[in-house]
Write an enzyme that holds these catalytic residues in place. Structure first.
Site, short mmCIF file in Angstrom:
data_model
loop_
_atom_site.label_atom_id
_atom_site.label_comp_id
_atom_site.label_asym_id
_atom_site.label_seq_id
_atom_site.Cartn_x
_atom_site.Cartn_y
_atom_site.Cartn_z
N HIS A 1 -6.12 9.44 -2.50
CA HIS A 1 -6.17 10.91 -2.56
C HIS A 1 -7.34 11.38 -3.43
O HIS A 1 -8.07 12.31 -3.08
CB HIS A 1 -4.88 11.47 -3.17
CG HIS A 1 -3.63 11.18 -2.39
ND1 HIS A 1 -2.65 10.34 -2.87
CD2 HIS A 1 -3.19 11.62 -1.19
CE1 HIS A 1 -1.65 10.29 -2.00
NE2 HIS A 1 -1.94 11.05 -0.96
N VAL B 1 -8.98 3.83 1.26
CA VAL B 1 -9.07 3.11 -0.02
C VAL B 1 -7.93 2.08 -0.09
O VAL B 1 -6.77 2.40 0.21
CB VAL B 1 -8.97 4.10 -1.21
CG1 VAL B 1 -9.00 3.35 -2.54
CG2 VAL B 1 -10.10 5.13 -1.14
N GLY C 1 1.51 14.67 -2.31
CA GLY C 1 1.74 14.31 -3.70
C GLY C 1 1.97 12.83 -3.92
O GLY C 1 1.70 12.01 -3.05
N LEU D 1 -3.74 1.79 0.13
CA LEU D 1 -2.97 2.60 -0.81
C LEU D 1 -2.14 3.61 -0.04
O LEU D 1 -2.63 4.24 0.90
CB LEU D 1 -3.91 3.33 -1.78
CG LEU D 1 -4.65 2.46 -2.79
CD1 LEU D 1 -5.53 3.34 -3.68
CD2 LEU D 1 -3.69 1.64 -3.63
N SER D 2 -0.89 3.74 -0.44
CA SER D 2 0.02 4.69 0.19
C SER D 2 1.10 5.05 -0.80
O SER D 2 1.57 4.18 -1.56
CB SER D 2 0.66 4.05 1.43
OG SER D 2 1.77 4.81 1.85
#
Ligand code: AMP
Length: 281
Positions: A37, A174, A31, A182-183
């Protein structure tokens, strides 16, 4: 998009699709979704008839003292992103592990180094949750990001070793506009930490570029990379064979430069392919 809160309900959804001859795809996540994602969802959307995304912050893959209790959450934003990506089923389990759950799934070897060295219980938690997610969702295909390269290779090995009927599809890493991977954990960074976090991918890119320019000494490449990193604590910076994840001796085979570094309390990971491309079968 339908939302399922129980394992039994998503299994029923998947079984209905399979009975009708439709393929089921799964993107497992914890999430706080971002464009990384979503890229995995977009990738699988084009390949399967019925697409599921799971959102489950899996306690088994966090060690005591890690960020399980404060892991960022955004249920409404996540649902909106999944719906926009064309997801059919959002699985947000409230009952994921049976009360007397007693099984663990582990992959040895590939999990010994890199993140496995500093997080010795992590990958056992990952393979256990993913094995159960595969069972519960009856998926034919699952997509995992190269952002977590070691995880991707560990899951690929688990699937092969246990002959699980799931095809694993890798999704490219990405990055944000400034190059930072991105994290969900980037949310923890202060503005100053975020600025310094750019040095992690810069170090990895410097290694990649030096290989492209002909440098072959792993020792020199790692020294070059270490020179770029500005962090509070370097967990590891390594150049490994992409298949075995053991330290690379040469870079004329597919190799991967990987790093994990702390900025304040936040541990970030990143990686980049080096040398010939890994062929994925
Ligand atoms: P997580 O929610 O962090 O457990 O990640 C769920 C999936 O998304 C994993 O397969 C990750 O590798 C993937 N993922 C996370 N960040 C990125 C990214 N920046 N680019 C591509 N995939 C990602």
């Amino acid at each position: 998009m339908q939302t399922f809160l129980t394992s039994a309900a998503i299994t029923q959804w998947a079984e209905a699709h399979r009975a009708a001859g439709r393929t089921v795809g799964l993107v497992p996540t914890m999430g706080f979704l971002h464009a990384g994602h979503v890229s995995l969802m977009t990738r699988l959307r084009a390949e399967v008839d019925a697409l599921a995304v799971s959102i489950f912050v899996n306690p088994l893959q966090f060690a005591p003292g890690e960020d399980l209790a404060v892991y960022p959450r955004d249920p409404e934003g996540d649902a909106a992103k999944c719906a926009a990506a064309g997801v059919d089923a959002l699985f947000v389990p409230e009952d994921f592990y049976p009360e007397d759950f007693s099984t663990s799934v582990g992959v040895s070897g590939l999990t010994a180094g890199l993140c496995g060295a500093s997080r010795p219980t992590h990958f056992g938690g990952v393979t256990t949750v993913v094995a159960r997610l595969f069972g519960v969702t009856r998926c034919d295909v699952a997509c995992f990001g190269e952002k977590d390269f070691q995880q991707l290779m560990v899951i690929r090995r688990m699937v092969r070793d246990l002959a699980l009927p799931v095809r694993i599809v890798p999704g490219p890493l990405v990055r944000d506009a400034d190059g930072v991977a991105l994290s969900s954990r980037n949310k923890y960074l202060s503005a100053a930490e975020r600025e310094r976090a750019r040095s992690l991918h810069q170090a990895l890119f410097a290694i990649r570029d030096a290989v492209s320019s002909g440098e072959r000494s792993v020792a020199r490449l790692l020294e070059l990379g270490r020179g770029h990193i500005d962090c509070d604590r370097l967990d590891y910076l390594e150049l490994v064979d992409s298949e075995t994840l053991r330290p690379a001796e040469r870079v004329d085979r597919p190799a991967r430069a990987l790093g994990a570094a702390f900025y304040g309390k936040t541990r970030l990971i990143d990686n980049v392919g080096v040398g010939p491309e890994l062929s994925w079968t």
